[in-house]
Design a protein around this motif. Structure first.
Motif, PDB file in Angstrom:
ATOM      1  N   LEU A 171      -2.818   0.450  -4.128  1.00 27.65           N
ATOM      2  CA  LEU A 171      -2.165  -0.832  -3.918  1.00 27.65           C
ATOM      3  C   LEU A 171      -1.251  -1.129  -5.094  1.00 27.65           C
ATOM      4  CD1 LEU A 171      -5.217  -2.882  -2.625  1.00 27.65           C
ATOM      5  CD2 LEU A 171      -3.366  -1.902  -1.260  1.00 27.65           C
ATOM      6  N   GLU A 172      -0.067  -1.652  -4.790  1.00 28.44           N
ATOM      7  CA  GLU A 172       0.932  -1.921  -5.817  1.00 28.44           C
ATOM      8  C   GLU A 172       1.490  -3.332  -5.652  1.00 28.44           C
ATOM      9  OE1 GLU A 172       2.665   2.668  -6.014  1.00 28.44           O
ATOM     10  OE2 GLU A 172       3.815   1.094  -5.022  1.00 28.44           O
ATOM     11  N   THR A 218     -15.898  -7.447   1.760  1.00 28.09           N
ATOM     12  CA  THR A 218     -15.687  -7.187   0.345  1.00 28.09           C
ATOM     13  C   THR A 218     -14.428  -6.336   0.204  1.00 28.09           C
ATOM     14  OG1 THR A 218     -17.101  -5.222   0.464  1.00 28.09           O
ATOM     15  CG2 THR A 218     -18.146  -7.303  -0.157  1.00 28.09           C
ATOM     16  N   ASP A 219     -13.840  -6.339  -0.975  1.00 27.79           N
ATOM     17  CA  ASP A 219     -12.633  -5.567  -1.242  1.00 27.79           C
ATOM     18  C   ASP A 219     -11.548  -5.892  -0.220  1.00 27.79           C
ATOM     19  OD1 ASP A 219     -10.909  -3.820  -2.477  1.00 27.79           O
ATOM     20  OD2 ASP A 219     -11.737  -2.034  -1.520  1.00 27.79           O
ATOM     21  N   PHE A 252       0.849  -1.179   0.000  1.00 25.12           N
ATOM     22  CA  PHE A 252       0.000   0.000   0.000  1.00 25.12           C
ATOM     23  C   PHE A 252       0.890   1.237   0.000  1.00 25.12           C
ATOM     24  CE2 PHE A 252      -2.125   3.453   2.329  1.00 25.12           C
ATOM     25  CZ  PHE A 252      -3.204   3.665   1.476  1.00 25.12           C
ATOM     26  N   ALA A 253       0.750   2.075  -1.013  1.00 18.96           N
ATOM     27  CA  ALA A 253       1.585   3.279  -1.147  1.00 18.96           C
ATOM     28  C   ALA A 253       0.821   4.478  -0.594  1.00 18.96           C
ATOM     29  CB  ALA A 253       1.926   3.515  -2.612  1.00 18.96           C
ATOM     30  N   PRO A 254       1.235   4.990   0.576  1.00 15.82           N
ATOM     31  CA  PRO A 254       0.518   6.130   1.165  1.00 15.82           C
ATOM     32  C   PRO A 254       0.511   7.365   0.267  1.00 15.82           C
ATOM     33  CG  PRO A 254       1.984   5.119   2.780  1.00 15.82           C
ATOM     34  CD  PRO A 254       2.316   4.514   1.449  1.00 15.82           C
ATOM     35  N   PHE A 282      -4.540  -7.762   2.602  1.00 20.48           N
ATOM     36  CA  PHE A 282      -3.356  -8.557   2.292  1.00 20.48           C
ATOM     37  C   PHE A 282      -2.092  -7.704   2.214  1.00 20.48           C
ATOM     38  CE2 PHE A 282      -6.770 -11.366   0.928  1.00 20.48           C
ATOM     39  CZ  PHE A 282      -6.319 -12.606   1.378  1.00 20.48           C
ATOM     40  N   ALA A 283      -2.246  -6.396   2.236  1.00 24.21           N
ATOM     41  CA  ALA A 283      -1.087  -5.504   2.292  1.00 24.21           C
ATOM     42  C   ALA A 283      -0.593  -5.313   3.722  1.00 24.21           C
ATOM     43  CB  ALA A 283      -1.441  -4.153   1.682  1.00 24.21           C
ATOM     44  N   LEU A 284      -1.275  -5.924   4.689  1.00 24.41           N
ATOM     45  CA  LEU A 284      -0.959  -5.720   6.099  1.00 24.41           C
ATOM     46  C   LEU A 284      -0.363  -6.942   6.775  1.00 24.41           C
ATOM     47  CD1 LEU A 284      -4.254  -3.858   7.089  1.00 24.41           C
ATOM     48  CD2 LEU A 284      -2.032  -2.818   6.587  1.00 24.41           C
TER      49      LEU A 284
END
Length: 262
Positions: free
Chosen positions: A64-65, A145-146, A57-59, A151-153
């Motif tokens: 999301l990348e 949902t979403d 996750f790019a603040p 999964f970025a955490l």
């Protein structure tokens, strides 16, 4: 390491142009350095340097990348991931989809014990399936949902960390940019760069300009003490809310950062 903390004022951070040592501040002690069983935000600040995630996750862009996963697809009740083939654990073990599946199996086993897991994913039953070395599907009986951002955490734990008795307090078992070398509750955690780490988001790598060889995360609870240590050179950065991979590869050895909530 980059300065990143709640607030809107600017701070000046002096980082090595290449290699060297950086010292960053946290404000209190961590509960655990096991990325699957810690519950404090402070612990996550350190763990994010030690354990890679499937998605980044790019603040800066609020997007999301790709990270360990080069691609992903979300369907009703499932997420399918394509895993990079060049990622290695800090002990040299090549990362495979099966290792990621085993890591998530362990993570979901803490549902009911770690309240953060249910908050991120819900309380459903999860199944992790690696169809080959680079493809992984995670399904759930009920969830939000979403789910991609969840999964970025989650840090990926390598096989050595899945063994009974694995000591997360004094060792790390990840594929992340740093490796834990020493940790003393109430004092500091010391990490060394994971040489060979070249799969960071947007091309970040262990030998990127400004990427320190050693990163010391110091507990400094008092703001005045923190300011004094920055002035004396004992602290490189007065605040850190997480290891921000976007800033690790900064092109200036000394720069002015505008902190924000991570």
């Amino acid at each position: 390491a980059g300065a990143c903390s709640p607030g809107s004022s600017s701070t000046t951070s002096s980082l090595p142009a290449a290699g060297g040592t950086a010292s960053v501040r946290i404000t209190s002690d961590w509960d655990s350095l096991d990325p699957h069983n810690s519950v404090t935000f402070i612990a996550g600040q350190i763990e994010s340097a030690l354990y890679d995630t499937l998605i980044h996750f790019a603040p800066a862009t609020n997007k999301l990348e790709p990270y360990v996963a080069t691609a992903w697809k979300e369907s009703a009740g499932s997420m399918a991931f394509t895993i990079r083939s060049d990622v290695k654990c800090s002990d040299g073990t090549p990362l495979t989809a099966q290792i990621v599946a085993d890591s998530y199996k362990r993570y979901f086993s803490f549902i009911g014990k770690n309240t953060g897991i249910a908050q991120r994913f819900g309380k459903g039953t999860y199944t992790e399936t690696a169809t080959d070395s680079t493809h992984l599907t995670i399904t759930w009986s009920s969830g939000y949902t979403d789910m991609a951002q969840a999964f970025a955490l989650v840090g990926i734990v390598c096989p050595a960390g899945l063994l009974p008795g694995a000591d997360f307090q004094h060792n790390s078992f990840g594929t992340g940019p740093y490796v834990l070398t020493d940790a003393t509750h109430g004092v500091a955690a010391t990490t060394k760069v994971h040489k060979g780490w070249t799969w960071g988001p947007n091309g970040a790598a262990y030998n990127s300009h400004g990427f320190p060889d050693t990163m010391i995360v110091k507990i400094v609870s008092n703001d005045t003490t923190s300011a004094n240590e920055v002035a004396s050179g004992d602290l490189t950065s007065p605040d850190v809310s997480r290891v921000d991979l976007d800033r690790m590869s900064a092109t200036n050895s000394r720069r002015r950062d505008t902190p924000h909530s991570a």
